[in-house]
Scaffold this motif. Structure first.
Motif, mmCIF file in Angstrom:
data_model
loop_
_atom_site.group_PDB
_atom_site.id
_atom_site.type_symbol
_atom_site.label_atom_id
_atom_site.label_comp_id
_atom_site.label_asym_id
_atom_site.label_seq_id
_atom_site.Cartn_x
_atom_site.Cartn_y
_atom_site.Cartn_z
ATOM 1 N N ILE A 150 1.051 -1.392 0.054
ATOM 2 C CA ILE A 150 -0.115 -0.306 -0.050
ATOM 3 C C ILE A 150 1.003 1.299 -0.059
ATOM 4 N N THR A 151 1.962 0.901 1.019
ATOM 5 C CA THR A 151 2.870 2.398 0.755
ATOM 6 C C THR A 151 3.436 2.883 -0.236
ATOM 7 N N THR A 152 3.650 1.324 -1.055
ATOM 8 C CA THR A 152 4.804 1.848 -2.662
ATOM 9 C C THR A 152 3.940 2.582 -3.655
ATOM 10 N N LEU A 153 2.833 1.271 -3.178
ATOM 11 C CA LEU A 153 1.715 1.881 -4.396
ATOM 12 C C LEU A 153 1.186 3.823 -4.354
ATOM 13 N N MET A 154 1.415 3.925 -2.780
ATOM 14 C CA MET A 154 0.390 5.422 -2.364
ATOM 15 C C MET A 154 2.054 6.192 -3.508
ATOM 16 N N PHE A 155 2.906 5.900 -2.909
ATOM 17 C CA PHE A 155 4.252 6.856 -3.157
ATOM 18 C C PHE A 155 4.289 6.920 -4.791
ATOM 19 N N ARG A 156 3.460 5.978 -5.545
ATOM 20 C CA ARG A 156 4.285 5.804 -6.668
ATOM 21 C C ARG A 156 3.881 6.313 -7.841
ATOM 22 N N ASN A 157 1.561 6.503 -7.225
ATOM 23 C CA ASN A 157 1.085 7.021 -7.602
ATOM 24 C C ASN A 157 1.481 8.995 -8.069
ATOM 25 N N TYR A 158 1.738 8.581 -6.396
ATOM 26 C CA TYR A 158 1.474 10.238 -6.553
ATOM 27 C C TYR A 158 2.964 10.915 -7.204
ATOM 28 N N TYR A 159 4.062 10.010 -7.150
ATOM 29 C CA TYR A 159 5.384 10.420 -7.848
ATOM 30 C C TYR A 159 4.965 10.180 -9.648
ATOM 31 N N SER A 192 1.874 13.506 0.829
ATOM 32 C CA SER A 192 1.946 11.657 0.643
ATOM 33 C C SER A 192 2.163 10.792 1.566
ATOM 34 N N PHE A 193 2.899 12.017 2.389
ATOM 35 C CA PHE A 193 3.814 11.028 3.147
ATOM 36 C C PHE A 193 2.580 10.966 4.586
ATOM 37 N N VAL A 194 1.331 12.547 5.026
ATOM 38 C CA VAL A 194 0.775 12.558 5.551
ATOM 39 C C VAL A 194 -0.363 11.442 5.025
ATOM 40 N N VAL A 195 -0.729 11.071 4.117
ATOM 41 C CA VAL A 195 -1.448 10.606 4.331
ATOM 42 C C VAL A 195 -1.295 9.156 3.972
ATOM 43 N N VAL A 196 0.118 8.764 3.721
ATOM 44 C CA VAL A 196 0.896 7.043 4.067
ATOM 45 C C VAL A 196 0.661 6.757 6.028
ATOM 46 N N PHE A 197 1.778 8.033 6.550
ATOM 47 C CA PHE A 197 1.165 7.703 7.717
ATOM 48 C C PHE A 197 0.120 7.520 8.358
ATOM 49 N N ILE A 198 -1.265 8.365 7.954
ATOM 50 C CA ILE A 198 -1.783 8.304 8.887
ATOM 51 C C ILE A 198 -2.927 7.139 8.683
ATOM 52 N N TRP A 199 -2.918 6.917 7.790
ATOM 53 C CA TRP A 199 -2.879 5.198 7.063
ATOM 54 C C TRP A 199 -2.934 3.941 7.816
ATOM 55 N N GLN A 200 -1.250 4.331 7.747
ATOM 56 C CA GLN A 200 -0.416 3.095 8.549
ATOM 57 C C GLN A 200 -1.141 3.148 10.213
ATOM 58 N N PHE A 201 -0.214 4.610 10.407
ATOM 59 C CA PHE A 201 -0.676 3.940 11.925
ATOM 60 C C PHE A 201 -1.774 3.826 12.714
#
Lengths: 274, 305, 419
Positions: A150-159, A192-201
């Motif tokens: 999930i984190t890879t997906l989110m960052f990849r699609n953001y980048y 994007s880090f915010v989105v990923v942090f929120i999700w993972q946390f």
């Protein structure tokens, strides 16, 4: 102008109505948590408590407190590691594609659909064989791995939105993979880090299945296990349970409030695009 | 500019730890699950003895013949479909409202995200209470609110209804509402993150050219946000297949399995009935369904890059 | 970038945390890890009281209280199985006596017999022999039954019954008549049911099954001497269907607790539930024999549907000495009389101190010592877990469809497969 004001009124009306929808269950949660057990019933679920009782909160707090720190030990490293690895993976998979990179990405992505209930036996056996069963580091490892897709997906699609011209230009200037990441991608990744942090946390904090099967000792168990343990085998004290849920949710809410700020500020809008 | 061998090596090196982990923890275990699904490990003692008696597709055939599993498949289809559409629609709409930093936007944003923070076991129970129909003489939850404002004709049996329409069990509607409540805030957050990166000059220019709001959204914003929307869809699909805790605590399987999902069935098969091979077969069927949905989508999106 | 330096500090910290935890594994004296699903209310207090006694008797043994809650132990069972398969058993664990113990753990060779220990401690003859049979396999005893709940109890609201001039029914016909009378004369639900969790409907079904078959034939279902083709099995489905006409129509939205509250709030007359409901009524401030009454489920007076929690000694338990000390305590009169009055159950021993128990429990103790024990299906004592799950599924669908022959056919198939 008038039209604009009208627009903004409608907008606030919608925002407020949505907020009401989102808060209705919170209302039930809150009023129930302040009730005495004998007042908790379906018939009176909308009513305010007749006597304001803190019994639910004190009982829940007493039982949850010992496991609170375990959750922090678990969630902070797991969130950070999976976010950083995901960000690097996403960076490589969007701007440094090699032959077969797309296939590897698809294979990674597929990993997030693995039904956890069906892999518990091999997972426990594997963790035991590498000596991490029953410990928080073992749990961290599991959460990092299953969080990676999930984190890879989110960052990849953001980048993907970052123009390749930017990377190319930096390369011409002699920048390497890591320095491009550090000086170009990392600074623009904050939303994007915010989105990923929120999700993972949130997910790791609230996760129960791994928490309960991979840590057998109460001393190692995260707060979700303690939260579930507030219920008895036959009788559930819903006032305690809901107080416990509110207490358990507090750290996550704090994360939202802190990180949400970086969102709304829109630190970089427009600065690197175009 | 062609990538140098060193660059290729480094980029592969960055990926390799993740690939190794996923190789073991995902594909290794999926392989193991697939293997068990072809065995007759449907009692605890067979699992323990570990003797490999292959029975071919027996577990799969039994599942597809089982009415409960058939219901589960329809439920998954409709639940996933409506859940994803509703989360996207609501999430995108809210993110657009919040995008140009309205006053109190920060507060609203947190309110919408809020539900995600709370344990599903508890939110499931709260939603069960809210949608508990009660009896006509003594309505509960939403039905009680409806009768207070005089809309008794809108009362219905919610998640205890056993009616269906084109295999869509209408009892799923309250369940979908609960799931959307919990996750649409996250879709909003993902979109909001993406919107932060859109050059405002682009939108200003379109406005000057006389584009309507809808045109700006559909011709400019949405195409730019397509990769993020794709992430959101995949994340939501992931959530919907795993909505186990929420559904389990809210409605369980429901009367005649109207709100049953494969994850619940899998849990019961594996840990209650000790039917490991059946449970593994359900897992593999789920994975294949995901594959059918995701892989063409991915291939398509790679082509566009 | 200040955010970035925060990242690196946090990252560094998290590594430090991981390593400090790895090295924290400290060495200690003897321990004993007790695994149970007793986490809330009276059961947790009862367990803690037992631990207090244990600490007095064994000051050198440290207790690890490994509890996993949730839905009558369903989470705990999943965790336990994962641990047993992974070769990581606790020193002693809670398991329902009967099939759940024997079929799942004893026949698979995961438990050690404890017959010798019970004889050494001189307690073997203090137990109800029928209950020891439930925890025995091929002549050896494998677990200590610590408490007993009764499943076939119908609780009722005394005021409603008085209002309708109904005496507590004793057989299925007077019961159905009573339900009918209440439904004709008033708005209250004659029978409260909350089957959001499937087992509650199965729970009613099994108590009716024992009624139509009688305890002897019912017990024969599990050793093969009674067949599921038996007319009594089909009849039980017919009776169950009849009774379902008198339940609250929103039963699928409720849990057994919500259903019990209906009785308490005078919105329903009866509810059929295991006697943990008695403890629940008391927490809500009801007095046994004054506000609520009880009968064995009409037609089952000669049966005692047993739900018993037991603890045994797993093969490969890391601290067998600690486990034996624990088993010795819970097998003792003191242990059983410490735990049960708090938990709201009765002891599996027959020499308990009756003064410590409330009127309902003393009544139950009397029946326990005198009538035939029948193992509960839905609570795991009668049949292997595969059958239990199948039965719950069949009954769940039967409640909606009402197809007697189909349900009977599927019961027979399930019996052929699992029994």
């Amino acid at each position: 102008m008038n039209n604009n004001q009208q627009n903004s009124k409608t907008k606030y009306l919608i925002l407020i109505l949505s907020a009401v929808f989102f808060l209705i269950p919170m209302y039930v949660l809150l009023v129930t948590s302040f009730k005495d057990f004998d007042q908790v019933s379906l018939t009176t679920m909308w009513n305010l408590p007749t006597t304001f009782s803190l019994a639910g909160f004190t009982t829940a707090l007493k039982k949850l407190a010992p496991n609170l720190m375990n959750s922090f030990y678990l969630v902070i490293p797991a969130t950070l590691l999976s976010a950083i690895m995901g960000s690097l993976n996403g960076y490589v998979l969007s701007h440094w594609k090699f032959k077969g990179a797309d296939t590897l990405f698809a294979l990674m992505l597929f990993g997030m659909f693995i039904p956890y209930q069906s892999i518990l036996f091999p997972l426990v056996q594997f963790l035991q064989s590498i000596g991490l069963y029953g410990s928080i580091p073992g749990l961290i490892l599991v959460h990092v791995i299953y969080g990676l897709p999930i984190t890879t997906l989110m960052f990849r699609n953001y980048y993907t939105e970052v123009p390749t011209a930017l990377t190319e230009a930096a390369r011409v200037d002699g920048a390497g993979i890591f320095s491009i990441y550090r000086y170009i991608f990392l600074p623009i990744s904050i939303p994007s880090f915010v989105v990923v942090f929120i999700w993972q946390f949130t997910n790791i904090w609230n996760e129960f299945l791994f928490a309960v099967t991979l840590t057998s000792r109460p001393a190692n168990q995260p707060i979700t296990v303690a939260l579930t343990n507030l219920a008895g085998s036959q009788v559930v004290h819903w006032n305690i349970q809901m107080s416990g849920a509110i207490i358990t949710a507090l750290p996550t809410l704090i994360v939202y409030v802190i990180f949400g700020k970086y969102f709304i500020k829109g630190l970089l809008s427009g600065s690197v695009k175009g | 500019m062609k990538k140098t061998a060193k660059e290729k090596l480094i980029s592969f090196a960055i990926l390799s730890p993740s690939l190794l982990f996923i190789g073991i923890f995902v594909y290794g275990f999926i392989g193991r699950t697939a293997q068990i699904s072809f065995l007759n490990w449907n009692t605890f003692s067979r699992l323990l003895q570990g003797e490999k008696n292959y029975v071919g597709l027996k577990n799969y055939i039994e599942l597809f013949q089982n009415p409960r599993f058939q219901t589960d498949l329809w439920n998954t289809l409709y639940f996933t479909l409506f859940f994803i559409i509703a989360c996207l629609a609501i999430g995108i709409f809210l993110s657009l409202l919040l995008n140009n930093k309205p006053k109190y936007g920060y507060l609203f944003q947190n309110i919408y995200l809020f539900p995600m923070a709370i344990s599903f076991v508890v939110t499931g129970t709260v939603w069960r209470w809210i949608f508990s129909p009660g009896t006509p003489g003594d309505p509960y939850g939403v039905n009680l609110l409806l009768s207070r404002i005089g809309l008794t004709s809108f009362q219905w049996k919610w998640f205890t209804s056993t009616e269906s329409f084109l295999f869509f069990n209408i009892a799923l509607i309250p369940v979908i509402i609960a799931a959307v409540w919990q996750f649409s805030g996250y879709t909003m957050a993902m979109w909001l993150a993406g919107l932060r990166g859109i050059d405002e000059q682009l939108i200003e220019a379109a406005k000057i050219d006389g584009a309507s709001n809808w045109q700006i959204f559909s011709k400019i914003i949405f195409p730019i946000q397509k990769p993020i929307t794709l992430s959101a869809i995949i994340v939501l699909a992931h959530v919907s297949l795993k909505a186990f805790a929420l559904i389990y605590s809210m409605t369980g399987s429901g009367p005649n399995n109207v709100t049953d999902i494969p994850a619940v069935y899998m849990f019961e098969s594996t840990f209650r009935a000790n039917r490991y091979s059946t449970g593994s077969s359900i897992a593999i069927i789920l994975l294949m369904m995901v594959g059918l949905l995701i892989i063409p989508y991915l291939i398509n999106s790679f082509k566009e890059d | 970038m200040s955010l970035k330096s925060k990242f690196s500090i946090a990252l560094l910290l998290s590594f430090v945390l991981i390593f400090s935890m790895v090295t924290l594994a400290a060495a200690q004296d003897t321990k004993v890890e007790i695994f149970s699903w007793w986490t809330g209310g009276g059961e947790e207090e009862g367990l803690q009281a037992l631990f207090e006694v244990f600490k007095e008797q064994n000051p050198n043994i440290e207790i690890i209280n490994a509890t996993v809650a949730g839905g009558a132990g369903s989470n705990a069972k999943a965790v336990l199985k994962t641990r047993m398969v992974g070769g990581n058993p606790p020193d002693s664990f809670q398991v329902h006596g009967g099939a759940e113990l024997i079929d799942t753990y004893v026949k698979t060779g995961m438990m050690q017999p404890i017959t010798g220990l019970l004889e050494e401690w001189g307690v073997r003859n203090n137990f109800n022999q029928q209950i020891l049979d439930m925890v025995s396999h091929e002549g050896e005893i494998y677990a200590v039954p610590v408490n007993v709940h009764r499943g076939n109890v119908a609780f009722f609201n005394k005021a409603i019954l008085e209002e309708h001039n109904i005496t507590p029914p004793t057989n299925i016909y007077t019961f159905i008549n009573a339900l009918k009378k209440i439904s004709e004369e008033s708005d209250v639900s004659p029978l409260a049911l909350g089957d959001k969790n499937k087992w509650t409907a199965g729970h009613i079904f099994e108590t009716i099954l024992v009624g139509t078959l009688g305890p002897v034939k019912y017990n024969g279902l599990w050793n093969g001497s009674t067949s599921f083709d038996e007319p009594g099995v089909r009849e039980s489905l017919v009776v169950f269907k009849e009774i379902m006409n008198y339940v609250n129509e929103d039963h699928a939205a409720l849990t057994w607790q919500d259903a019990a509250q209906r009785v308490l709030n005078s919105e329903a007359a009866f509810t059929i539930m295991g006697d943990w409901a008695e403890g629940y009524f008391k927490t809500l401030g009801w007095t046994p024999n004054k506000d609520f009454g009880w009968v064995s489920v009409p037609g089952t007076r000669g049966s005692f549907m047993v739900i018993t929690d037991t603890f045994g000694l797993p093969e490969g338990a890391p601290h067998p000495e600690g486990a034996k000390a624990w088993l010795k305590l819970i097998a003792s009169k003191k242990g059983q009389d410490t735990f049960n009055p708090i938990k709201g159950s009765i002891p599996a021993r027959i020499d308990a101190d009756k003064d410590k128990y409330d009127p309902y429990l003393t009544d139950s103790m009397h029946d326990f010592a005198t009538v035939t024990l029948t193992p509960s299906i839905v609570h795991g004592s009668a049949a292997p877990e595969g059958f239990v799950t199948a039965l719950n599924d069949i009954i769940n669908q039967f409640v909606t469809t009402g197809e007697v022959d189909n349900a009977h056919q599927r019961l027979i198939e399930a019996a052929n497969e699992y029994l």
